[in-house]
Design a protein around this motif. Structure first.
Motif, mmCIF file in Angstrom:
data_model
loop_
_atom_site.group_PDB
_atom_site.id
_atom_site.type_symbol
_atom_site.label_atom_id
_atom_site.label_comp_id
_atom_site.label_asym_id
_atom_site.label_seq_id
_atom_site.Cartn_x
_atom_site.Cartn_y
_atom_site.Cartn_z
ATOM 1 N N ASN A 1 0.836 -1.205 0.000
ATOM 2 C CA ASN A 1 0.000 0.000 0.000
ATOM 3 C C ASN A 1 0.869 1.253 0.000
ATOM 4 O O ASN A 1 0.630 2.185 -0.766
ATOM 5 C CB ASN A 1 -0.939 0.019 1.208
ATOM 6 N N GLN A 2 1.876 1.268 0.863
ATOM 7 C CA GLN A 2 2.747 2.443 0.971
ATOM 8 C C GLN A 2 3.462 2.703 -0.355
ATOM 9 O O GLN A 2 3.560 3.852 -0.797
ATOM 10 C CB GLN A 2 3.761 2.269 2.097
ATOM 11 N N SER A 3 3.932 1.654 -1.010
ATOM 12 C CA SER A 3 4.606 1.824 -2.307
ATOM 13 C C SER A 3 3.663 2.422 -3.342
ATOM 14 O O SER A 3 4.048 3.311 -4.111
ATOM 15 C CB SER A 3 5.138 0.478 -2.817
ATOM 16 N N ALA A 4 2.422 1.950 -3.382
ATOM 17 C CA ALA A 4 1.439 2.482 -4.332
ATOM 18 C C ALA A 4 1.116 3.931 -4.012
ATOM 19 O O ALA A 4 0.975 4.768 -4.928
ATOM 20 C CB ALA A 4 0.167 1.637 -4.307
ATOM 21 N N ILE A 5 1.012 4.252 -2.730
ATOM 22 C CA ILE A 5 0.709 5.628 -2.316
ATOM 23 C C ILE A 5 1.857 6.556 -2.717
ATOM 24 O O ILE A 5 1.644 7.609 -3.313
ATOM 25 C CB ILE A 5 0.429 5.683 -0.798
ATOM 26 N N GLU A 6 3.088 6.145 -2.417
ATOM 27 C CA GLU A 6 4.255 6.966 -2.760
ATOM 28 C C GLU A 6 4.382 7.153 -4.269
ATOM 29 O O GLU A 6 4.693 8.254 -4.739
ATOM 30 C CB GLU A 6 5.523 6.347 -2.186
ATOM 31 N N ALA A 7 4.139 6.098 -5.031
ATOM 32 C CA ALA A 7 4.195 6.208 -6.491
ATOM 33 C C ALA A 7 3.128 7.173 -6.995
ATOM 34 O O ALA A 7 3.342 7.881 -7.989
ATOM 35 C CB ALA A 7 4.015 4.832 -7.130
ATOM 36 N N GLY A 8 1.992 7.222 -6.315
ATOM 37 C CA GLY A 8 0.914 8.118 -6.715
ATOM 38 C C GLY A 8 1.242 9.577 -6.508
ATOM 39 O O GLY A 8 0.972 10.413 -7.371
ATOM 40 N N TYR A 9 1.845 9.925 -5.384
ATOM 41 C CA TYR A 9 2.070 11.343 -5.090
ATOM 42 C C TYR A 9 3.450 11.859 -5.472
ATOM 43 O O TYR A 9 3.685 13.064 -5.463
ATOM 44 C CB TYR A 9 1.757 11.668 -3.628
ATOM 45 N N ASP A 10 4.355 10.999 -5.858
ATOM 46 C CA ASP A 10 5.726 11.401 -6.171
ATOM 47 C C ASP A 10 5.758 12.492 -7.244
ATOM 48 O O ASP A 10 5.250 12.309 -8.342
ATOM 49 C CB ASP A 10 6.537 10.189 -6.639
ATOM 50 N N GLY A 11 6.327 13.632 -6.905
ATOM 51 C CA GLY A 11 6.484 14.732 -7.846
ATOM 52 C C GLY A 11 5.249 15.589 -8.053
ATOM 53 O O GLY A 11 5.249 16.493 -8.879
ATOM 54 N N ILE B 1 -8.017 11.887 -1.161
ATOM 55 C CA ILE B 1 -7.680 10.470 -0.995
ATOM 56 C C ILE B 1 -6.515 10.308 -0.023
ATOM 57 O O ILE B 1 -6.563 9.468 0.882
ATOM 58 C CB ILE B 1 -7.374 9.813 -2.354
ATOM 59 N N LEU B 2 -5.466 11.113 -0.180
ATOM 60 C CA LEU B 2 -4.318 11.023 0.737
ATOM 61 C C LEU B 2 -4.738 11.369 2.167
ATOM 62 O O LEU B 2 -4.321 10.715 3.120
ATOM 63 C CB LEU B 2 -3.182 11.928 0.267
ATOM 64 N N GLY B 3 -5.564 12.396 2.322
ATOM 65 C CA GLY B 3 -6.057 12.755 3.650
ATOM 66 C C GLY B 3 -6.924 11.662 4.246
ATOM 67 O O GLY B 3 -6.846 11.352 5.444
ATOM 68 N N HIS B 4 -7.738 11.053 3.411
ATOM 69 C CA HIS B 4 -8.614 9.966 3.852
ATOM 70 C C HIS B 4 -7.784 8.764 4.309
ATOM 71 O O HIS B 4 -8.033 8.194 5.374
ATOM 72 C CB HIS B 4 -9.542 9.587 2.694
ATOM 73 N N ILE B 5 -6.775 8.413 3.531
ATOM 74 C CA ILE B 5 -5.886 7.318 3.926
ATOM 75 C C ILE B 5 -5.173 7.678 5.233
ATOM 76 O O ILE B 5 -5.039 6.839 6.130
ATOM 77 C CB ILE B 5 -4.871 6.987 2.811
ATOM 78 N N ALA B 6 -4.735 8.929 5.342
ATOM 79 C CA ALA B 6 -4.013 9.367 6.550
ATOM 80 C C ALA B 6 -4.867 9.227 7.806
ATOM 81 O O ALA B 6 -4.377 8.765 8.847
ATOM 82 C CB ALA B 6 -3.533 10.809 6.391
ATOM 83 N N GLU C 1 -7.565 0.846 2.582
ATOM 84 C CA GLU C 1 -6.441 1.662 2.143
ATOM 85 C C GLU C 1 -6.005 1.272 0.733
ATOM 86 O O GLU C 1 -5.723 2.145 -0.103
ATOM 87 C CB GLU C 1 -5.284 1.491 3.131
ATOM 88 N N ALA C 2 -5.955 -0.033 0.432
ATOM 89 C CA ALA C 2 -5.539 -0.494 -0.892
ATOM 90 C C ALA C 2 -6.493 -0.014 -1.974
ATOM 91 O O ALA C 2 -6.065 0.360 -3.073
ATOM 92 C CB ALA C 2 -5.442 -2.019 -0.903
ATOM 93 N N ILE C 3 -7.773 -0.007 -1.668
ATOM 94 C CA ILE C 3 -8.767 0.472 -2.641
ATOM 95 C C ILE C 3 -8.486 1.930 -2.985
ATOM 96 O O ILE C 3 -8.437 2.321 -4.155
ATOM 97 C CB ILE C 3 -10.201 0.296 -2.093
ATOM 98 N N HIS C 4 -8.272 2.754 -1.964
ATOM 99 C CA HIS C 4 -8.017 4.171 -2.217
ATOM 100 C C HIS C 4 -6.646 4.403 -2.842
ATOM 101 O O HIS C 4 -6.493 5.306 -3.675
ATOM 102 C CB HIS C 4 -8.186 4.981 -0.938
ATOM 103 N N ALA C 5 -5.651 3.617 -2.487
ATOM 104 C CA ALA C 5 -4.333 3.747 -3.118
ATOM 105 C C ALA C 5 -4.448 3.502 -4.617
ATOM 106 O O ALA C 5 -3.773 4.157 -5.418
ATOM 107 C CB ALA C 5 -3.339 2.774 -2.483
#
Length: 168
Positions: free
Chosen positions: A18-28, A48-53, A145-149
């Protein structure tokens, strides 16, 4: 019953993916791009990031750890909250990613520690089904979390197009 060491490994793997997918999503991605929305009634990356947080915080509270966000953020990013768009008040994406990274680190540490116990009931102050174990609760939250990622990929593509780095 699955052994605690096996559950720790499984949940650790889920959290890492999940963390890898999240980081890939927001990178840059910049703040202004984090509030872009796809056509229709969709959530922006910031929401989505706030919701996951906030749900990472629920995981932290489930295992007896201190949450990162407050009531304001819970109201802003919780279930049923108003959509966030370019004109909405929201938390800066850099702060959201720090919260996600911090929660990830604490959860990872707990999962690899001797204190990880998945068979106790969740604390009463959490809004979960009465009688759910920590393991059942974490399974639900990590799946959520995976669904939102998974929603972050198309939003990243949208931001890259806006920045002139995506589809032409």
């Amino acid at each position: 019953m699955i052994e605690t060491i096996e559950l720790s490994r499984i949940f650790g793997l889920m959290l890492e993916r999940n963390q890898s997918a999240i980081e890939a999503g927001y990178d840059g991605i910049e703040q202004s791009d984090s509030v872009l929305q796809l056509p229709g009634d969709s959530n922006c990356m910031n929401w989505i990031l706030g919701h996951i947080a906030i749900y990472r915080d629920v995981m932290l509270m489930s295992i007896g750890k201190k949450p990162y966000v407050g009531k304001r953020e819970m109201a802003m990013y919780g279930y049923g909250s108003d959509p966030i768009d370019k004109d909405s008040a929201c938390v800066d994406i850099r702060l959201l990613t720090e919260v996600l990274d911090g929660g990830h680190a604490i959860l990872s540490e707990w999962l690899s520690s001797a204190e990880a116990d998945f068979n106790i009931e969740t604390p009463d102050e959490l809004y979960v089904r009465k009688g759910d174990t920590i393991g059942e609760h974490l399974a639900h939250l990590m799946t959520h979390e995976a669904i939102h990622a998974g929603e972050l990929g198309p939003l990243r593509e949208l931001a890259l197009v806006k920045m002139g780095k995506g589809w032409k």
